[in-house]
Design a protein around this motif. Structure first.
Motif, PDB file in Angstrom:
ATOM      1  N   LYS A 152      -8.111  -4.680  -6.530  1.00 25.23           N
ATOM      2  CA  LYS A 152      -6.684  -4.894  -6.828  1.00 25.23           C
ATOM      3  C   LYS A 152      -5.778  -4.702  -5.608  1.00 25.23           C
ATOM      4  O   LYS A 152      -4.596  -4.368  -5.740  1.00 25.23           O
ATOM      5  N   ARG A 154      -4.673  -6.948  -3.622  1.00 21.63           N
ATOM      6  CA  ARG A 154      -3.630  -7.984  -3.584  1.00 21.63           C
ATOM      7  C   ARG A 154      -2.459  -7.618  -4.489  1.00 21.63           C
ATOM      8  O   ARG A 154      -1.297  -7.830  -4.122  1.00 21.63           O
ATOM      9  N   GLN A 155      -2.772  -7.064  -5.656  1.00 19.94           N
ATOM     10  CA  GLN A 155      -1.697  -6.662  -6.562  1.00 19.94           C
ATOM     11  C   GLN A 155      -0.863  -5.531  -5.956  1.00 19.94           C
ATOM     12  O   GLN A 155       0.373  -5.538  -6.041  1.00 19.94           O
ATOM     13  N   TRP A 156      -1.547  -4.552  -5.323  1.00 16.17           N
ATOM     14  CA  TRP A 156      -0.823  -3.455  -4.698  1.00 16.17           C
ATOM     15  C   TRP A 156       0.037  -3.952  -3.529  1.00 16.17           C
ATOM     16  O   TRP A 156       1.169  -3.501  -3.339  1.00 16.17           O
ATOM     17  N   THR A 157      -0.504  -4.887  -2.770  1.00 20.11           N
ATOM     18  CA  THR A 157       0.258  -5.434  -1.647  1.00 20.11           C
ATOM     19  C   THR A 157       1.483  -6.192  -2.135  1.00 20.11           C
ATOM     20  O   THR A 157       2.591  -6.028  -1.603  1.00 20.11           O
ATOM     21  N   ALA A 158       1.296  -7.026  -3.160  1.00 15.19           N
ATOM     22  CA  ALA A 158       2.428  -7.779  -3.720  1.00 15.19           C
ATOM     23  C   ALA A 158       3.493  -6.843  -4.253  1.00 15.19           C
ATOM     24  O   ALA A 158       4.698  -7.062  -4.063  1.00 15.19           O
ATOM     25  N   ALA A 159       3.061  -5.759  -4.925  1.00 13.52           N
ATOM     26  CA  ALA A 159       4.022  -4.798  -5.477  1.00 13.52           C
ATOM     27  C   ALA A 159       4.803  -4.108  -4.356  1.00 13.52           C
ATOM     28  O   ALA A 159       6.022  -3.919  -4.459  1.00 13.52           O
ATOM     29  N   ALA A 160       4.107  -3.742  -3.270  1.00 14.55           N
ATOM     30  CA  ALA A 160       4.783  -3.075  -2.159  1.00 14.55           C
ATOM     31  C   ALA A 160       5.788  -4.002  -1.487  1.00 14.55           C
ATOM     32  O   ALA A 160       6.917  -3.594  -1.165  1.00 14.55           O
ATOM     33  N   LEU A 162       7.282  -6.624  -2.832  1.00 13.62           N
ATOM     34  CA  LEU A 162       8.383  -6.869  -3.767  1.00 13.62           C
ATOM     35  C   LEU A 162       9.337  -5.682  -3.800  1.00 13.62           C
ATOM     36  O   LEU A 162      10.565  -5.857  -3.793  1.00 13.62           O
ATOM     37  N   PHE A 163       8.785  -4.472  -3.825  1.00 15.16           N
ATOM     38  CA  PHE A 163       9.622  -3.273  -3.871  1.00 15.16           C
ATOM     39  C   PHE A 163      10.469  -3.162  -2.610  1.00 15.16           C
ATOM     40  O   PHE A 163      11.661  -2.838  -2.662  1.00 15.16           O
TER      41      PHE A 163
END
Length: 316
Positions: A152, A154-160, A162-163
């Protein structure tokens, strides 16, 4: 060595674009937030609530960048960017590098930056894809075996990302709402008052005995509720006396202060009072405060006579 940092064979060194992409993921979002919040703290009033909020967010962003770059690799074997690209920083023998080593390596990146960023481009032609910092500390960046990479990521990177983007947008919004918009509205106030202020003041002070009631009603319509009672009392005193033609015009003006809905102006006025042969010309200096109502019209909120009406020159 932590399982997460198991690297591929020695000849599987990380290509330059992997390293650049990982570095961008690790540093640029945090630096964007830090730069945005620094600008916000400089633009808002020092010591205000938003000043403290911006400094607090800036401090947290610095802490998160340091944790991601220095602490996480020592614990998990990864930074966010390196996990996304599947690369790891190791010593030449493949051993992991600790927190202090990572700190020294990041400080050594100054050597990569000073000579016109030459050190950052050095991996493009170095046989082992090393920067100056890698050469100094004897480190390398290698690919990691696919099965050893975190899930996951990619999901953590996208979340960071976006934040970080949301924080930057929020910072820009705060600066716009608290600084740019009021400054722009204040500039508009100055432009409007420079044109409308003298006319409003002159119209309020001008009257003719033949149209006294209409002139007084017009004058009251040019004032706020707070000042209207004071003006009405002055008009009543004039009406009980022997009113004569009273006409003013502005010969000079200066805006002393302005905000989006208030402005204070210094007015230098001349005028005439009465009719020939008793007519006389007069001058006066007044300070007028204007306020913008809900209908977006400017009205007189206060008027102070600084120099009472007098004949110009020596009065002859």
């Amino acid at each position: 060595m932590p399982a997460a940092t198991r690297v591929s064979p020695e000849n599987d060194l990380a290509p330059w674009h992997f390293r650049a992409g990982a570095f961008a993921i690790d540093v640029l979002p945090g630096m964007s937030v830090i730069a945005t919040m620094a600008l916000v703290s400089l633009s808002v009033r020092s010591g205000s609530a938003w000043w403290w909020v911006s400094l607090s967010v800036l401090g947290v962003a610095v802490l998160l960048v340091l944790v991601n770059r220095l602490l996480l690799p020592a614990i998990t074997g990864w930074t966010l960017g390196r996990a996304l690209y599947g690369i790891a920083v190791t010593r030449r023998d493949g051993e992991a590098i600790g927190t202090w080593g990572l700190l020294l390596r990041d400080l050594a990146h100054l050597l990569d930056t000073l000579p016109v960023l030459l050190g950052w481009l050095w991996p493009l032609w170095d046989s082992r894809h090393r920067t100056f910092a890698d050469l100094l500390l004897r480190t390398e960046v290698r690919r990691v075996e696919p099965h050893a990479r975190p899930v996951k990521v990619r999901q953590w990177t996208a979340a960071a990302l976006l934040f970080a983007a949301l924080l930057c947008l929020d910072g820009a919004g705060v600066s716009y709402a608290l600084v740019y918009a009021p400054d722009r509205a204040t500039d508009q106030t100055r432009a409007e008052i420079a044109i409308q202020g003298p006319k409003i003041a002159a119209d309020m002070l001008t009257y003719d005995p033949q149209t006294l009631r209409q002139d007084f009603a017009r004058a009251q319509s040019l004032t706020t509720d707070r000042y209207r009672g004071q003006l009405a009392a002055q008009q009543e005193a004039v009406e009980k006396g022997h009113p004569v033609i009273n006409e003013y015009w502005v010969t000079g003006s200066s805006i002393q202060s302005a905000s989006p809905d208030r402005a204070t102006m210094l007015l230098f006025m001349q005028g005439r009072r009465g009719v020939p042969p008793e007519q006389r010309y007069i001058s006066a200096t007044v300070r007028v405060t204007f306020a913008k109502g809900r209908d977006k019209h400017w009205r007189v909120d206060d008027l102070t006579v600084l120099t009472k009406p007098k004949a110009p020159g020596n009065g002859k």
